[in-house]
Design a protein around this motif. Structure first.
Motif, PDB file in Angstrom:
ATOM      1  N   SER A   8       2.174  -1.087  -0.226  1.00 30.03           N
ATOM      2  CA  SER A   8       1.450  -2.506   0.307  1.00 30.03           C
ATOM      3  C   SER A   8       2.166  -3.619  -0.049  1.00 30.03           C
ATOM      4  O   SER A   8       2.195  -3.731  -1.518  1.00 30.03           O
ATOM      5  N   ASP A   9       2.461  -4.359   0.807  1.00 25.14           N
ATOM      6  CA  ASP A   9       3.050  -5.658   0.221  1.00 25.14           C
ATOM      7  C   ASP A   9       2.314  -6.872   1.010  1.00 25.14           C
ATOM      8  O   ASP A   9       1.896  -6.772   2.084  1.00 25.14           O
ATOM      9  N   SER A  10       2.208  -7.731   0.410  1.00 26.38           N
ATOM     10  CA  SER A  10       2.140  -9.097   0.880  1.00 26.38           C
ATOM     11  C   SER A  10       3.139 -10.272   0.643  1.00 26.38           C
ATOM     12  O   SER A  10       3.866 -10.033  -0.149  1.00 26.38           O
ATOM     13  N   ASP A  32      -4.250  -3.632   5.412  1.00 34.10           N
ATOM     14  CA  ASP A  32      -5.017  -3.775   4.189  1.00 34.10           C
ATOM     15  C   ASP A  32      -6.253  -4.354   4.203  1.00 34.10           C
ATOM     16  O   ASP A  32      -7.235  -3.984   3.578  1.00 34.10           O
ATOM     17  N   LEU A  61      -5.744  -6.872  -3.890  1.00 36.20           N
ATOM     18  CA  LEU A  61      -5.905  -5.506  -3.577  1.00 36.20           C
ATOM     19  C   LEU A  61      -5.541  -4.296  -4.718  1.00 36.20           C
ATOM     20  O   LEU A  61      -5.321  -3.228  -4.636  1.00 36.20           O
ATOM     21  N   ASP A  91      -5.447  -0.459  -4.567  1.00 37.60           N
ATOM     22  CA  ASP A  91      -4.131   0.097  -4.315  1.00 37.60           C
ATOM     23  C   ASP A  91      -3.223  -0.218  -5.555  1.00 37.60           C
ATOM     24  O   ASP A  91      -2.597  -1.579  -5.386  1.00 37.60           O
ATOM     25  N   HIS A 135       0.095  -1.697  -5.017  1.00 40.40           N
ATOM     26  CA  HIS A 135       0.451  -3.106  -4.105  1.00 40.40           C
ATOM     27  C   HIS A 135       1.380  -3.910  -4.913  1.00 40.40           C
ATOM     28  O   HIS A 135       1.192  -4.017  -6.075  1.00 40.40           O
TER      29      HIS A 135
END
Length: 375
Positions: free
Chosen positions: A21-23, A44, A129, A133, A136
């Motif tokens: 999971s990336d932002s 997410d 997050l 996670d 992340h």
């Protein structure tokens, strides 16, 4: 029984091997503060805010618009910016947007950060997050006048201090080397693929019996390992270069599914051997895919061409250092155990079979998994 024990040990890895999971967080200088753009995956946000009000499996624009205050509030309370010891308060924009990245739809939270004085050093504390996670990552770009410094923040390294004076493409090199090493050690699918390739390095197939027999000397094992590692390095460098120049881009699902498939092939080759001393071909294939995997993430930061090339180069160096560290630990131990039944039957054959089963679960999840759609 030994294979069953290995399966129990490796089973949790299946849940950890999905695409991270990336932002994507952009921070650009603006007067005595910053303008910010934060892209957060809708999948997410759905996990923590339940945006799909009617439960039909699709997040509509009206559903997201009705919760934009909650989305902005959730994100911005998990980001702290400060300069010269004083906080830079964050104020969200009045509207929200949606963009698409290679792995799906993202909500865009635009905001401003106002500091009490013109900052020379920015402190970033990122906490999005991580409580849900641990895998992340926050992919952050801090920019000024066209120069950009990329950061990769994680649960174990969620703070960073960025000097805003003398930004240059070469400054983030060391940080990206560290990120490359971290990426290898945290990448369960890559580690299991590397293990599947290295397990036979201290053995050879007896043409007469078709059985695995130990190699005669350490030099032979080292030669085989060098070919495997060199093939991965060359392939990884090729795709990083292609990505940095914008020549090639592949869908994230295709890349991640192909990586899982390559793990299956490498593991099954140890049980039903088709390749003996040509395993470097499989390493080359994964190197191409793995290079695309991370290059596509950094490309979303829209870094200037010089910064992107240096960033990718630094990450590539880190990947190779991390990989060599794994080899340095594995190879001497494997060489000492190579003539034992435990190594040839339980670790090589049984372990490879379990790795293949775990990779089959990854392939099913990545190729056929049903994710959220944005309509």
């Amino acid at each position: 029984m030994k294979a069953l024990i290995l399966a129990v040990v490796l089973l949790p890895f299946a849940a950890l091997a999905h695409k991270p999971s990336d932002s994507y967080l952009h921070l650009d200088r603006a007067g005595d503060g910053f303008t910010g753009r934060w892209d957060v995956a809708l999948r997410d946000l759905e996990e923590v805010l339940v945006l799909d009000a009617d439960g039909d499996g699709a997040i509509t624009w009206s559903e997201l618009r009705g919760r934009q205050t909650d989305v902005a509030g959730y994100a911005l309370t998990r980001l702290k910016l400060s300069a010269e010891g004083a906080a830079c308060p964050l104020t969200p924009a009045s509207t929200m947007r949606v963009v698409r990245h290679s792995d799906g739809a993202y909500a865009v939270v635009d905001f401003t950060a106002v500091c009490s004085t013109a900052p020379r050093v920015l402190d970033v504390d990122y906490a999005l997050l991580f409580d849900r996670d641990p895998q992340h990552r926050g992919i952050v770009r801090v920019g000024s006048d066209g120069a950009g410094e990329p950061l990769v923040l994680s649960a174990t390294r969620h703070t960073a201090q960025v000097s805003l004076e003398g930004l240059s493409p070469w400054r983030p090199f060391g940080q990206m080397v560290h990120s490359g090493v971290e990426h290898i050690w945290a990448g369960v699918d890559h580690l299991l693929f590397l293990l599947a390739l290295l397990l036979p390095s201290v053995l050879r197939r007896d043409p007469a019996t078709g059985r695995w027999v130990p190699v005669g000397d350490f030099g032979s094992a080292m030669k085989d390992v060098v070919k495997v590692v060199s093939a991965f390095t060359l392939a990884h460098s090729l795709t990083l270069s292609a990505a940095s120049l914008g020549w090639v881009a592949l869908p994230s699902r295709l890349v991640e599914s192909a990586i899982a498939a390559s793990v299956i092939v490498a593991a099954l080759n140890n049980v039903f051997p088709l390749m003996d001393r040509t395993r470097w071909l499989a390493a080359f294939a994964l190197g191409l895919l793995h290079g695309f995997g991370f290059a596509s993430v950094l490309a979303d930061l829209e870094l200037p061409a010089g910064s992107l090339a240096v960033t990718l180069f630094g990450f590539n160096v880190g990947v190779e250092l991390g990989q060599l560290a794994c080899v340095a630990v594995f190879l001497p131990v494997a060489f000492l155990l190579r003539d034992t039944r435990v190594y040839r039957r339980a670790l090589l054959v049984g372990g490879s079979a379990v790795i293949a089963l775990v990779a089959c679960a990854w392939l099913w999840e990545r190729a056929f998994g049903v994710g959220l759609s944005f309509t």
